[in-house]
Write a protein that holds these residues in place. Structure first.
Motif, short mmCIF file in Angstrom:
data_model
loop_
_atom_site.label_atom_id
_atom_site.label_comp_id
_atom_site.label_asym_id
_atom_site.label_seq_id
_atom_site.Cartn_x
_atom_site.Cartn_y
_atom_site.Cartn_z
N ASP A 141 -0.91 -7.67 -2.85
CA ASP A 141 -1.01 -7.03 -4.25
C ASP A 141 -0.92 -5.55 -4.12
OD1 ASP A 141 -1.49 -9.76 -4.65
OD2 ASP A 141 -3.20 -9.37 -5.96
N HIS A 194 -2.11 -12.80 1.32
CA HIS A 194 -2.71 -13.87 0.86
C HIS A 194 -1.79 -14.93 -0.03
CE1 HIS A 194 -3.09 -11.09 -2.36
NE2 HIS A 194 -3.06 -12.12 -2.99
N ARG A 217 -8.36 -6.69 -12.86
CA ARG A 217 -7.69 -5.51 -11.72
C ARG A 217 -7.82 -4.25 -12.69
NH1 ARG A 217 -3.26 -8.35 -8.69
NH2 ARG A 217 -3.63 -10.43 -8.93
FE FE Z 1 -2.13 -11.74 -5.11
#
Ligand code: FE
Ligand code: MD3
Length: 220
Positions: A141, A194, A217
């Motif tokens: 991410d 991930h 987030r």
């Molecule tokens: Fe992710």
């Protein structure tokens, strides 16, 4: 787990107060932390997706994501032929994303605090919906602020979380995420690779054959 078999993934009694597990530096798993609030979380998801329907996004490579996505807050992650980015408006409706329900914002902040990240106020809440067989390939991410943690809440059918560590060639660990489990990722684990293995055909009393994942987030 064998695809196609029926599993009852209802969590056994007694796991609700399981201790926190340190997965890696900066990364914590809290088994069942929001178990009791799963119905309220699912209501909040319903409120958001009524205004910003779940959709299958397209990847820059031309693929269609199997996971259904929506979100809330100031900015939400989108993917299309042009790439990955955060947008203030839902490209499907042209309207701003729905505001983040206070319940979601408050629970995310509480979860971050348990992992030692004080004062986390998310400005983005991503909703991922997995049906039987849906998966998410290994990725990092990278599109939001890296000095803030990510709070992840799993609801419904259990799934195997794949965790590859911070280097692409690190061995992949498999961790089961059940209804009400929370993981908080930050600091040295923030850029870990991930993904989610194909979700089994299973039934959960609150969600039928669906798994939801919420991620909170900071994007700005
Ligand atoms: Fe992710
Ligand atoms: C580890 N979602 O939306 S959440 C995603 O279950 C995503 O839907 C998965 O990966 C899901 O980007 C996994 C757990 C998660 C989220 C962010 C992370 C793990 C993370 C960021 C860094 C390291």
């Amino acid at each position: 787990m064998t695809q196609g078999m029926l599993f009852n993934t209802e969590e056994p009694p007694g796991r609700r107060d399981a201790p926190a597990q340190a997965l890696a530096p900066g990364a914590w798993l809290f088994p069942g932390l929001v178990h009791a609030r799963a119905p309220a979380l699912l209501s909040a998801i319903g409120e958001v997706v009524r205004r910003a329907p779940l959709r299958h996004m397209t990847t820059p490579g031309g693929g269609r994501m199997s996971v259904g996505m929506s979100g809330c807050g100031a900015r939400v992650w989108v993917s299309d032929a042009a790439g990955y980015r955060y947008e203030t408006h839902d490209p499907r409706t042209g309207r701003p994303w729905p505001p983040m329900p206070a319940l979601l914002r408050d629970i995310a902040g509480e979860c971050a605090q348990k992992a030692g990240y004080d004062g986390f106020v998310p400005d983005s809440g991503l909703i991922n919906r997995y049906g039987p067989g849906d998966r998410m390939g290994l990725h990092q991410d990278r599109d939001e602020r890296r000095d803030a943690p990510i709070v992840s809440i799993s609801l419904g059918v259990s799934a195997v979380f794949l965790w590859g560590g911070v280097t692409r060639s690190d061995p992949v660990r498999r961790i089961v995420m059940r209804n009400g489990d929370v993981v908080v990722w930050g600091g040295p684990s923030r850029l870990a690779w991930h993904g989610i293995a194909p979700v089994p055909q299973a039934q959960h009393p609150l969600c039928g054959d669906v798994r939801y994942n919420l991620t909170f987030r900071r994007t700005a």
